[in-house]
Design a protein around this motif. Sequence first.
Motif, PDB file in Angstrom:
ATOM      1  N   PHE A   1       0.826  -1.210   0.000  1.00  0.00           N
ATOM      2  CA  PHE A   1       0.000   0.000   0.000  1.00  0.00           C
ATOM      3  C   PHE A   1       0.858   1.258   0.000  1.00  0.00           C
ATOM      4  CE2 PHE A   1      -2.204   3.284   2.467  1.00  0.00           C
ATOM      5  CZ  PHE A   1      -3.294   3.513   1.638  1.00  0.00           C
ATOM      6  N   PHE A   2       1.820   1.300   0.919  1.00  0.00           N
ATOM      7  CA  PHE A   2       2.664   2.491   0.995  1.00  0.00           C
ATOM      8  C   PHE A   2       3.598   2.628  -0.216  1.00  0.00           C
ATOM      9  CE2 PHE A   2       1.583   2.121   5.555  1.00  0.00           C
ATOM     10  CZ  PHE A   2       1.102   3.407   5.750  1.00  0.00           C
ATOM     11  N   THR A   3       3.980   1.457  -0.763  1.00  0.00           N
ATOM     12  CA  THR A   3       4.801   1.523  -1.986  1.00  0.00           C
ATOM     13  C   THR A   3       4.022   2.126  -3.136  1.00  0.00           C
ATOM     14  OG1 THR A   3       6.058  -0.433  -1.287  1.00  0.00           O
ATOM     15  CG2 THR A   3       6.142   0.160  -3.634  1.00  0.00           C
ATOM     16  N   VAL A   4       2.751   1.713  -3.265  1.00  0.00           N
ATOM     17  CA  VAL A   4       1.891   2.287  -4.323  1.00  0.00           C
ATOM     18  C   VAL A   4       1.715   3.785  -4.112  1.00  0.00           C
ATOM     19  CG1 VAL A   4      -0.446   2.275  -5.285  1.00  0.00           C
ATOM     20  CG2 VAL A   4       0.706   0.111  -4.793  1.00  0.00           C
ATOM     21  N   ILE A   5       1.457   4.181  -2.860  1.00  0.00           N
ATOM     22  CA  ILE A   5       1.291   5.614  -2.563  1.00  0.00           C
ATOM     23  C   ILE A   5       2.574   6.386  -2.887  1.00  0.00           C
ATOM     24  CG2 ILE A   5       0.981   7.285  -0.715  1.00  0.00           C
ATOM     25  CD1 ILE A   5      -0.994   5.388   0.560  1.00  0.00           C
ATOM     26  N   LEU A   6       3.720   5.806  -2.503  1.00  0.00           N
ATOM     27  CA  LEU A   6       4.999   6.468  -2.755  1.00  0.00           C
ATOM     28  C   LEU A   6       5.234   6.642  -4.249  1.00  0.00           C
ATOM     29  CD1 LEU A   6       7.651   7.605  -1.689  1.00  0.00           C
ATOM     30  CD2 LEU A   6       8.572   5.279  -1.722  1.00  0.00           C
TER      31      LEU A   6
ATOM     32  N   PHE B   1       5.318   9.850  -9.095  1.00  0.00           N
ATOM     33  CA  PHE B   1       4.792  10.046 -10.452  1.00  0.00           C
ATOM     34  C   PHE B   1       4.132  11.422 -10.589  1.00  0.00           C
ATOM     35  CE2 PHE B   1       1.147   9.859 -13.323  1.00  0.00           C
ATOM     36  CZ  PHE B   1       1.787   9.575 -14.519  1.00  0.00           C
ATOM     37  N   ASN B   2       3.325  11.778  -9.552  1.00  0.00           N
ATOM     38  CA  ASN B   2       2.653  13.086  -9.610  1.00  0.00           C
ATOM     39  C   ASN B   2       3.648  14.230  -9.599  1.00  0.00           C
ATOM     40  OD1 ASN B   2       0.075  12.046  -9.739  1.00  0.00           O
ATOM     41  ND2 ASN B   2      -0.203  12.000  -7.505  1.00  0.00           N
ATOM     42  N   VAL B   3       4.699  14.097  -8.775  1.00  0.00           N
ATOM     43  CA  VAL B   3       5.729  15.149  -8.731  1.00  0.00           C
ATOM     44  C   VAL B   3       6.410  15.286 -10.094  1.00  0.00           C
ATOM     45  CG1 VAL B   3       7.957  15.785  -7.767  1.00  0.00           C
ATOM     46  CG2 VAL B   3       6.125  14.992  -6.269  1.00  0.00           C
ATOM     47  N   ILE B   4       6.786  14.138 -10.675  1.00  0.00           N
ATOM     48  CA  ILE B   4       7.436  14.163 -11.990  1.00  0.00           C
ATOM     49  C   ILE B   4       6.492  14.731 -13.044  1.00  0.00           C
ATOM     50  CG2 ILE B   4       8.405  12.724 -13.817  1.00  0.00           C
ATOM     51  CD1 ILE B   4       9.424  10.818 -11.642  1.00  0.00           C
ATOM     52  N   PHE B   5       5.212  14.301 -12.990  1.00  0.00           N
ATOM     53  CA  PHE B   5       4.232  14.753 -13.980  1.00  0.00           C
ATOM     54  C   PHE B   5       4.038  16.261 -13.909  1.00  0.00           C
ATOM     55  CE2 PHE B   5      -0.165  15.942 -14.811  1.00  0.00           C
ATOM     56  CZ  PHE B   5      -0.260  15.604 -16.158  1.00  0.00           C
ATOM     57  N   PHE B   6       3.803  16.754 -12.680  1.00  0.00           N
ATOM     58  CA  PHE B   6       3.570  18.193 -12.539  1.00  0.00           C
ATOM     59  C   PHE B   6       4.825  19.010 -12.854  1.00  0.00           C
ATOM     60  CE2 PHE B   6      -0.089  16.788  -9.938  1.00  0.00           C
ATOM     61  CZ  PHE B   6      -1.092  17.503 -10.587  1.00  0.00           C
ATOM     62  N   SER B   7       5.984  18.431 -12.544  1.00  0.00           N
ATOM     63  CA  SER B   7       7.226  19.117 -12.892  1.00  0.00           C
ATOM     64  C   SER B   7       7.375  19.232 -14.406  1.00  0.00           C
ATOM     65  CB  SER B   7       8.416  18.366 -12.292  1.00  0.00           C
ATOM     66  OG  SER B   7       9.633  18.969 -12.682  1.00  0.00           O
ATOM     67  N   LYS B   8       7.128  18.107 -15.102  1.00  0.00           N
ATOM     68  CA  LYS B   8       7.181  18.128 -16.563  1.00  0.00           C
ATOM     69  C   LYS B   8       6.117  19.065 -17.137  1.00  0.00           C
ATOM     70  CE  LYS B   8      10.444  15.088 -17.582  1.00  0.00           C
ATOM     71  NZ  LYS B   8      11.604  15.431 -18.426  1.00  0.00           N
TER      72      LYS B   8
END
Length: 325
Positions: free
Chosen positions: A35-40, A45-52
Amino acid sequence: MKRKRKPSEKMNKEKGARKVPYSRRTATRITSIVFFTVILFSLVFNVIFFSKYQTIRNSVKAQENSIEEELNQVHDSNLIHSHSIVVFTDQFLQQYFGIPESEDERKKRLETLSTYFVSGYDLQRLGNLDDFKGSRVLKDLQYMDTEQISRNQANVHFIAKYEIVENPGESKEGDNKENDPKKVANRVEIVVPVTTDGKGYAVYQNPRLVESDLRTTMNAEPNELEGELPTSSEYKKLQSFLTEFFTSYGTSDEKLPFMAEVERGLNDQILQSVTIRQVAKDHRASYRAIVDVQYQNNQTSLNSLYTYKLQLSFENNKFFIESME
């Protein structure tokens, strides 16, 4: 009395019991880790996506700003090279050179000039006219050139002819000074610094006087006509024809349409001489010639020399001028 269990019954009971490979604690731990691995991974992914996304957005915004700036530069540049800047500067100089004699008219002049300068410009920089007892009248304006010095600024050059009329002061009794107004004519080259905001024009500095020398020292190689040289017989026929033609051309007589493709000739020009400078012919019996023609005005004794470039055809033993320049 307690019955003693047989060994076979105990073994059968142990065989029928369900074996659980993992305990509940281990399962809970694995579930938590997953669960925590999926959240991490989701957060990463969200950080990379929003950064891009932000990088792409900033890049697109920068490109839009660059394109808009380039379009504005093109628009401003078009205004700088438009004929409207000449019209604006002409109107400004009409007001600038015209200095009336009366004080009230001079105030009106400054009010009008203020509409041509940038906002807040100090018109006192145009000079103090308190000691000038007279007027200045613009006689003629001639546009020269527009020199672009930046994206939205240019120097507009004009030739101005004006006349200054200065009235003498009151003469004292016994003073022999002449009381006639003093007139001075002048011709100057003036440069007007003009700027644009993409909508219109304004003068942003005082005009200045300059002196441009448009002459230059250069060598020009003569353009030799390509083709064969005519024979002496052909040369004599051409010389005779050109003499006859330019005689008719100088007075626009009735023979002119039969010798050349021209709409009309000259008036009151008496032929003095025709000198063939260059002549050449090609295989199509076509001739090209450069000639000097000297005319004298019929009303005076003034002689003038002109140079013509001719294209001639030769058919049925006759010359005909197809074009002349």
